[in-house]
Design a protein around this motif. Sequence first.
Motif: not given
Length: 105
Positions: A1, A13, A18, A20-23, A58, A60-62
């Motif tokens: 990632m 977001h 950074y 707040d979405l995972d992807q 985060s 890190k994100s996809e």
Amino acid sequence: MPELKCTVQTCTHNKNFYCDLDQIVVGGSGAKRSGETCCDSFEERTADSYSNVTGEASPKSEIDCKAVECMYNKDCNCHAGKISVEGSSACKCEQTECATFSCGS
């Protein structure tokens, strides 16, 4: 990632650079330069969305990447160590870009 750094302060977001979405989705299927890409996950921050922010951001994100000509794109996934999404005063996704984009062809 990949590590995702985002300067788009007008996106709902964005939390301290950074996401707040995972992807996220990076658009630009025909892109040959970074200005032809965009963050398709961009949502303009409004007074209502700013007060309702609850997610955690985060580093890190996809990255679901549609910019197939990018040297970091492998099967529509970003394999760069880190990317930068830019467009500090964007009002719509077309005013953002993946500054890490590098044409592989």
